[in-house]
Scaffold this active site. Structure first.
Site, PDB file in Angstrom:
ATOM      1  N   GLY A 333       0.792  -1.170   0.049  1.00  0.00           N
ATOM      2  CA  GLY A 333      -0.093   0.027   0.126  1.00  0.00           C
ATOM      3  C   GLY A 333       0.911   1.301  -0.055  1.00  0.00           C
ATOM      4  O   GLY A 333       0.165   2.410   0.100  1.00  0.00           O
ATOM      5  N   GLU A 358      -3.913  -3.775   5.521  1.00  0.00           N
ATOM      6  CA  GLU A 358      -4.931  -3.242   4.600  1.00  0.00           C
ATOM      7  C   GLU A 358      -4.558  -3.423   3.069  1.00  0.00           C
ATOM      8  O   GLU A 358      -5.411  -3.700   2.336  1.00  0.00           O
ATOM      9  CB  GLU A 358      -5.624  -1.836   4.968  1.00  0.00           C
ATOM     10  N   ASP A 359      -3.323  -3.059   2.789  1.00  0.00           N
ATOM     11  CA  ASP A 359      -2.985  -3.186   1.371  1.00  0.00           C
ATOM     12  C   ASP A 359      -3.103  -4.572   0.760  1.00  0.00           C
ATOM     13  O   ASP A 359      -3.653  -4.946  -0.106  1.00  0.00           O
ATOM     14  CB  ASP A 359      -1.572  -2.722   1.083  1.00  0.00           C
ATOM     15  N   TYR A 360      -2.734  -5.495   1.778  1.00  0.00           N
ATOM     16  CA  TYR A 360      -2.946  -7.059   1.472  1.00  0.00           C
ATOM     17  C   TYR A 360      -4.219  -7.542   1.071  1.00  0.00           C
ATOM     18  O   TYR A 360      -4.548  -8.078   0.182  1.00  0.00           O
ATOM     19  CB  TYR A 360      -2.362  -7.787   2.292  1.00  0.00           C
ATOM     20  N   ALA A 363      -5.916  -5.848  -2.291  1.00  0.00           N
ATOM     21  CA  ALA A 363      -5.722  -6.630  -3.335  1.00  0.00           C
ATOM     22  C   ALA A 363      -6.230  -7.949  -3.211  1.00  0.00           C
ATOM     23  O   ALA A 363      -6.885  -8.362  -4.272  1.00  0.00           O
ATOM     24  CB  ALA A 363      -3.948  -6.693  -3.441  1.00  0.00           C
TER      25      ALA A 363
END
Length: 521
Positions: A333, A358-360, A363
Site C-alpha cells: 500500500g 490493509e494493502d494485502y 488486493a
C-alpha cells in the site's frame, strides 16, 4: 589466490573464493562483469580437476578402452622368468593395482556393503535441498529478466485532449507530522506538479496542531490551480490507524480511480500517467515496487540495497506470476492505484479496518473478483528525510510479523529463502551428494548470490548505484546476516507497535489492540 604448487587441476579451497570476493570488491573499478569472469575461471579449474586423472588413480586409460589390473595371488615360491639369458628383455613398468570389492559368498563371514534407511533418507533430503536451491536460482533469473523488461519502460497516455476520456484520480495522502520529516514539503510538492489533467489531492491528518497541516496549506496557496483539500481529525472505523485517518478523504473522493500514497514518497511528473496507462480494462490494481531515492549516509545505502535486491527479486517474481494468471498477491500500500467502485462494493475502505495490512486485503478482495494486478514501470521513490538503522529494522520486523500472521506457511519458507540460511543448508547437501568441501561450496553460493543481487540492484536503479562496491558488500552482508535475527525476533514477540498503539495479530491477519505498548526492536 591459486598457488603454483597446487596445479591447475587442484580443487578450489575456501581461500580461493575469499580471494575472488576481495578481487571483485576492490579491483577493476567500473567493470561490473569482473566477478562473472573470475567465477567462470575458477569453475573451469574445478571442472578440469574432475576430468583429469589424479596422480593416485587406480586404472589406466587408453584412447580405445580402460583396463583394470589386479594383483596376482601370492606364491610361496619365487617367480621364474621365462626369458632366455641370451635374449634379455626390458622390464615393463609396474602397473597400478586396484583392489576390487566383491560380493560376499554364501557362508562367508564378510558382509556386502548396503545403504541403511538412515543413509537413504539422508540422500533424499540432500536431493530435495539441492532441487529447492536450484529452483531459487530460477527465481533469481526470472526476477532479473522481468525487472529488465518491466522497470523504467514507461507507457505513454494520450492526455493532450484534456479531460475527455481520461480517468480521474483521487489521491489519498495520510500524513503524520510527528516527528517532522525534513523532506515532507519537497515530497508533497511533487504531487502538486503531476503532469496529469484530471486528479485531486486529499490530505488526511489525524491530530489537530500537526505541523504537516501548515505545510499543506502553504503548498495549496502556492499551487491554487490544483484541486486539493485537507481533512483533520480522521474517523474511527476500525483498529487500523491508517484507515481511520483516510476515511474522511475516502468519503469525499469523486473520481473513478483511487491512489493511496504514503507521505514519504516523491513523485515524478509522469508517474501518475504511467500508473494509469497500466490500468487496462481487466486490471483492478496498479502498484509500484518500493525503492528509495539517492540519499547520503550508510542507513540510506542499507535501505537501497534491501529494496533493490532481495525485496525486488521476490516482488518482481510474484508480480510476474500474478500477471500470468496464478493469482499471487504481492501488492503493497505504499503507492497503490485502485478502482474505487470495487472498493465501494465491499463497503469502502472501512471494511478493511480490522486488518493492519490493509494493502494485502485490498488486493485480495479485488483479485478474488476477477481483476488483475500489475506492477507499474516506475518504482515508488521513498524519500524520507529521517533514515536510521533501528527504524529500518523495525519496519522489516513489523512486515515479517504481518506476513507470518497473514500467510502462516511463511514460517517454513521465509528463512530458507535468505542467502545465509539457504547457503548453510545447501552446503551440507553438496557434501552428501557431490562430496564438495563445505566451506568452499558455501563461499561459492554466497559469492554468486551477491553477484546476482548486484545485477538486480543495477536494474532497479536503472544504472550504477551511487556508492562503491565495497559499501555494497558491507551493506549486503549486514542485511543478509540480520535477516535470520529479524525473523526470530518476529516469531518471539508477535505484538506490533505502530503509530500510537500496539496490536496483536491473530491468524490470517485480523488485528486486535492490546493495552500495553510494546516497542518493536
Amino acid at each position: 589466490m591459486l598457488r603454483p604448487g597446487r596445479g591447475a587441476g587442484g580443487w578450489l579451497s575456501s581461500s580461493d573464493w575469499l580471494w575472488l570476493l576481495l578481487r571483485g570488491t576492490f579491483g577493476s573499478t567500473g567493470r561490473n562483469h569482473t566477478w562473472a569472469w573470475n567465477v567462470g575461471f575458477l569453475l573451469l579449474i574445478s571442472a578440469a580437476h574432475h576430468n583429469l586423472p589424479s596422480t593416485t588413480t587406480s586404472f589406466l586409460f587408453f584412447p580405445t578402452h580402460a583396463t583394470f589390473f589386479t594383483s596376482p595371488a601370492p606364491s610361496s615360491s619365487p617367480a621364474v622368468p621365462h626369458s632366455s639369458p641370451a635374449a634379455p628383455q626390458s622390464t615393463p613398468a609396474p602397473l597400478p593395482i586396484v583392489e576390487v570389492s566383491l560380493p560376499a559368498k554364501e557362508g562367508s563371514s564378510e558382509k556386502s556393503v548396503t545403504m541403511t534407511d538412515a543413509q537413504v533418507y539422508k540422500v533424499l533430503l540432500a536431493s530435495a535441498i539441492l532441487i529447492f536451491w536450484s529452483g531459487f536460482w530460477v527465481v533469481h533469473l526470472i526476477g532479473i529478466i522481468y525487472g529488465y523488461r518491466r522497470l523504467h519502460q514507461r507507457r505513454a497516455l494520450s492526455v493532450e485532449s484534456g479531460d475527455q476520456g481520461v480517468l480521474g484520480v483521487s489521491v489519498l495522502k495520510p500524513l503524520v507530522g510527528t516527528p517532522m520529516d525534513p523532506n515532507l514539503m519537497t515530497n508533497l510538492e511533487t504531487f502538486f506538479t503531476l503532469n496529469y489533467p484530471k486528479f485531486e489531492l486529499l490530505f488526511c491528518v489525524q491530530e489537530e496542531g500537526d505541523p504537516s497541516i501548515m505545510i499543506v496549506q502553504q503548498l495549496m496557496k502556492k499551487h491554487p490551480h490544483v484541486d486539493a483539500s485537507c481533512f483533520i481529525g480522521g474517523l474511527e472505523v476500525g483498529v487500523n490507524p491508517k484507515i481511520n485517518n483516510m476515511q474522511p478523504g475516502y468519503l469525499a473522493a469523486k473520481h473513478e480511480l483511487l491512489l493511496v500514497s504514503d507521505s514519504g514518497l516523491l513523485m515524478k511528473e509522469d508517474t501518475l500517467t504511467d500508473m494509469v496507462a497500466h490500468m487496462t480494462p481487466d486490471v483492478g490494481i496498479v502498484h509500484q515496487m518500493p525503492f528509495t531515492c539517492d540519499r547520503k549516509g550508510w542507513p540510506a545505502i542499507l535501505e537501497k540495497v534491501y529494496f533493490g535486491t532481495g525485496h525486488a527479486r521476490m516482488y518482481l517474481f510474484l508480480g510476474l506470476l500474478d500477471a500470468l494468471g496464478f493469482g499471487v498477491n504481492c501488492c503493497t500500500g505504499m503507492s497503490c492505484l485502485m478502482r474505487k467502485k470495487v472498493l465501494d462494493e465491499a463497503g469502502g475502505i472501512s471494511a478493511f479496518g480490522i486488518y493492519l495490512a490493509e494493502d494485502y486485503f485490498f488486493a485480495k478482495y479485488i483479485q478474488d473478483r476477477g481483476w488483475g494486478i500489475r506492477i507499474a514501470s516506475q518504482p515508488a521513490w521513498q524519500n524520507a528525510g529521517i533514515c536510521r538503522v533501528k527504524t529500518f529494522l523495525s519496519r522489516l520486523t513489523r512486515w515479517c510479523k504481518l506476513r507470518i500472521a497473514m500467510v502462516p506457511h511463511t514460517i517454513l519458507l521465509e528463512p530458507f529463502s535468505e542467502c545465509m540460511v539457504l547457503g548453510l543448508v545447501v552446503s551440507w547437501a553438496a557434501t552428501v551428494l557431490l562430496r564438495a568441501d563445505y566451506l568452499t561450496f558455501f563461499l561459492f553460493h554466497t559469492l554468486t548470490w551477491s553477484l546476482a543481487d548486484w545485477i538486480m540492484l543495477n536494474i532497479v536503479q536503472n544504472g550504477p548505484p551511487p556508492f562503491s562496491k565495497f559499501e555494497f558488500v558491507i551493506s549486503w552482508l549486514f542485511r543478509e546476516v540480520s535477516a535470520l535475527f529479524i525473523f526470530l525476533h518476529a516469531m518471539w514477540n508477535p505484538v506490533i507497535s505502530w503509530r500510537t498503539g500496539s496490536f496483536k495479530l491473530r491468524w490470517w491477519g485480523v488485528a486486535e489492540p492490546v493495552s500495553s505498548r510494546v516497542t518493536v526492536m
